[in-house]
Write a protein that holds these residues in place. Sequence first.
Motif, PDB file in Angstrom:
ATOM      1  N   ASN A 414       0.857  -1.189   0.000  1.00  0.00           N
ATOM      2  CA  ASN A 414       0.000   0.000   0.000  1.00  0.00           C
ATOM      3  C   ASN A 414       0.891   1.237   0.000  1.00  0.00           C
ATOM      4  O   ASN A 414       1.598   1.491   0.978  1.00  0.00           O
ATOM      5  CB  ASN A 414      -0.929  -0.007   1.213  1.00  0.00           C
ATOM      6  N   LEU A 415       0.858   1.983  -1.084  1.00  0.00           N
ATOM      7  CA  LEU A 415       1.768   3.128  -1.231  1.00  0.00           C
ATOM      8  C   LEU A 415       1.518   4.206  -0.197  1.00  0.00           C
ATOM      9  O   LEU A 415       2.467   4.832   0.291  1.00  0.00           O
ATOM     10  CB  LEU A 415       1.632   3.714  -2.643  1.00  0.00           C
ATOM     11  N   ASP A 416       0.280   4.444   0.167  1.00  0.00           N
ATOM     12  CA  ASP A 416      -0.029   5.510   1.126  1.00  0.00           C
ATOM     13  C   ASP A 416       0.324   5.102   2.547  1.00  0.00           C
ATOM     14  O   ASP A 416       1.030   5.828   3.259  1.00  0.00           O
ATOM     15  CB  ASP A 416      -1.519   5.879   1.043  1.00  0.00           C
ATOM     16  N   GLU A 417      -0.154   3.947   2.975  1.00  0.00           N
ATOM     17  CA  GLU A 417       0.060   3.524   4.356  1.00  0.00           C
ATOM     18  C   GLU A 417       1.526   3.234   4.656  1.00  0.00           C
ATOM     19  O   GLU A 417       1.977   3.391   5.791  1.00  0.00           O
ATOM     20  CB  GLU A 417      -0.791   2.287   4.660  1.00  0.00           C
ATOM     21  N   GLN A 418       2.271   2.796   3.661  1.00  0.00           N
ATOM     22  CA  GLN A 418       3.672   2.407   3.891  1.00  0.00           C
ATOM     23  C   GLN A 418       4.663   3.436   3.340  1.00  0.00           C
ATOM     24  O   GLN A 418       5.849   3.145   3.212  1.00  0.00           O
ATOM     25  CB  GLN A 418       3.915   1.028   3.254  1.00  0.00           C
ATOM     26  N   ASN A 419       4.170   4.646   3.069  1.00  0.00           N
ATOM     27  CA  ASN A 419       5.009   5.655   2.412  1.00  0.00           C
ATOM     28  C   ASN A 419       6.282   5.971   3.172  1.00  0.00           C
ATOM     29  O   ASN A 419       7.363   6.072   2.584  1.00  0.00           O
ATOM     30  CB  ASN A 419       4.197   6.933   2.190  1.00  0.00           C
ATOM     31  N   GLU A 423      10.017   5.431   1.598  1.00  0.00           N
ATOM     32  CA  GLU A 423      10.996   6.515   1.461  1.00  0.00           C
ATOM     33  C   GLU A 423      12.318   6.136   2.118  1.00  0.00           C
ATOM     34  O   GLU A 423      13.395   6.431   1.590  1.00  0.00           O
ATOM     35  CB  GLU A 423      10.449   7.801   2.097  1.00  0.00           C
ATOM     36  N   ASP A 436       0.408  -5.516  -4.676  1.00  0.00           N
ATOM     37  CA  ASP A 436      -0.819  -5.159  -3.970  1.00  0.00           C
ATOM     38  C   ASP A 436      -1.980  -6.103  -4.241  1.00  0.00           C
ATOM     39  O   ASP A 436      -3.129  -5.794  -3.954  1.00  0.00           O
ATOM     40  CB  ASP A 436      -1.231  -3.729  -4.329  1.00  0.00           C
ATOM     41  N   CYS A 572       0.210   7.375  12.124  1.00  0.00           N
ATOM     42  CA  CYS A 572       0.717   7.044  10.786  1.00  0.00           C
ATOM     43  C   CYS A 572       0.325   5.634  10.364  1.00  0.00           C
ATOM     44  O   CYS A 572       0.188   5.338   9.178  1.00  0.00           O
ATOM     45  CB  CYS A 572       2.240   7.180  10.740  1.00  0.00           C
ATOM     46  N   HIS A 573       0.153   4.749  11.322  1.00  0.00           N
ATOM     47  CA  HIS A 573      -0.196   3.355  11.039  1.00  0.00           C
ATOM     48  C   HIS A 573      -1.684   3.077  11.236  1.00  0.00           C
ATOM     49  O   HIS A 573      -2.103   1.917  11.234  1.00  0.00           O
ATOM     50  CB  HIS A 573       0.611   2.402  11.924  1.00  0.00           C
ATOM     51  N   ASN A 574      -2.460   4.144  11.418  1.00  0.00           N
ATOM     52  CA  ASN A 574      -3.894   4.003  11.640  1.00  0.00           C
ATOM     53  C   ASN A 574      -4.191   3.147  12.868  1.00  0.00           C
ATOM     54  O   ASN A 574      -5.175   2.411  12.919  1.00  0.00           O
ATOM     55  CB  ASN A 574      -4.570   3.396  10.394  1.00  0.00           C
TER      56      ASN A 574
END
Length: 592
Positions: A414-419, A423, A436, A572-574
């Motif tokens: 997941n690009l958003d959750e694991q951004n 990086e 995914d 950040c990790h919900n």
Amino acid sequence: MEKGKIKVTAENIFPIIKKFLYSYNEIFLRELISNAVDACVKIKTLANLVKLNLTVNNLEIEVKVDKEKKLLIIEDNGIGMTREEVKKYINQIAFSSAEEFMTKYKTEDAIIGHFGLGFYSSFLVSDKVELYTKSYQQGIPSVHWICDGTPNFRLRYAKKEKIGTVILLHINENSKEFLEDYKILELLKRYGRFLPIPIKFNNKIVNNTQPLWKKNSIEIKDKEYRSFYRELFPDILDDPLLWIHLNIEHPFKLTGILYFSKVTNPMDLKKNQIHLYQNQVFVTEHLEGIVPDFLTVLKGVIDSPDIPLNVSRSHIKSNITLTQIYNYITRKMADRLTKMFLKDRKSFEKKWPNIKLIIEYGMISEPRFYEKSKAFALYSDINGKYFLLKEFLEKINKKQKSKNNKIICFYATNLDEQNIYIENVLQKGYKVLLLDSQLTVHLIQKLETDIKNLTFVRVDSQNIDNIFMEKKCTNLTQQEKNTLATEIGKNIDQNKFKLKFETLNENYLPFIINIPEFRRRINEINFMRNVGEKEKPSYNLVVNTNHKIIKRILREKNKYLIRDSLDFILLCHNLLKGKNKNRLIKRILDLL
């Protein structure tokens, strides 16, 4: 008038037919229509082979309902029968005229009947059955046959003028639905939709005698494939993404067309949308053993006279031919996908997101398909660029080797959750795949089993520096660790988080949350296999002892600094919920 007993090996064959041979009483119409088709095919064959002076241009089957007289009528202008043939093929159950005809004339024309039992399925819905028939042979009188569902029959000459056969079913009280037009049309569409002889009902032809799968694929245009797809599945609005035309003559005969439709969610993987035909007669939608499991989610048709069926043509019997068909379809599918990839890679890449779930399913479940898939199966990096696996491994082979000399393939789901983790990996110069799919965990297990020196690591599963170099000793005393553990423990659910201390880059986060790769995979696999409920995850909470915030916490003993730093990471990790989340938001607003 001649009277007699139908020759059977049992005292009464009819209860056996009803109880054991046919699962559904509606099958009677398929059997009678199939017999009528055979009669038409036979007279056409004779006209061509024996050069008889017969008119065969207007061969037709007509079905009529007389609701008032409780009659269902099936009429054909096929080959017809003589009195002796009625005695032989009707009065002797399980004696197939189709088999004898094919042997005598050595014809390759598609004759449907083989068992000689289909006609008697008419007694599933009838109290009495009458048959009027006139043979194509000149000077032979027509015949009228009557049976009331017992082994007794009556046979006499009749005044029928036209060549062919008429069957009158006197529908019984329990089967009145077969006197309704809508029901007969439904069955004709289901079983006779693509029969090779025109079928007329209510003065309309209801079947397509030249289905697309019978034609040469070289002569078929793309728009025809799409049009036939809509004919098969009128409720589906989207066009198919691609299709495979099957055609083989040896060691078995098989034709068909399989369509890929858009699939991005396992919930869309609906089975039983490939229709099995035998000589253009519909048989079943259940193709277990004929088509690999991963292809049963495709749509389309398969037609083969060589698929072994039981006497009632309702169940498939396993034999060597079935195995050969199974292997052929698997190979043909893989070869077609390879050809498409090599011919137009860009076009194939555009289709990939919508077909990859089916392909990955095949790679996981079918060893032969997996081997061939290496030539076309694609993997996307986080920037949307596609690679074959061998292409990607060539890029990372040198730089992404672990201290144990294994190739490390980083991936995100997941690009958003694991951004933030992505990086961190990118900053170190490593490459990351985006995997995914809902089948990712099974796929990477398969790939790691096949390629022994390859390991997949999700970007948020562990400190990546520890993969490539020996773990550094922490720069804290045991007392400092104990102090941090006590203070941090006041702000977390200690049943959910396991505390670890590591010396990481000072520019990285003060706290890192991850789920170890192996533990997370096992949890996901068990959940997908429906082994109980999905376990509540347990996390590693890694303290970066090299970060300035951790040093401030030790120096200032500021409980708000600990709480806010942890809350940010949990957010950040919900993982920050309810009042704790509201508290953090309020504190941020107050600072603003």
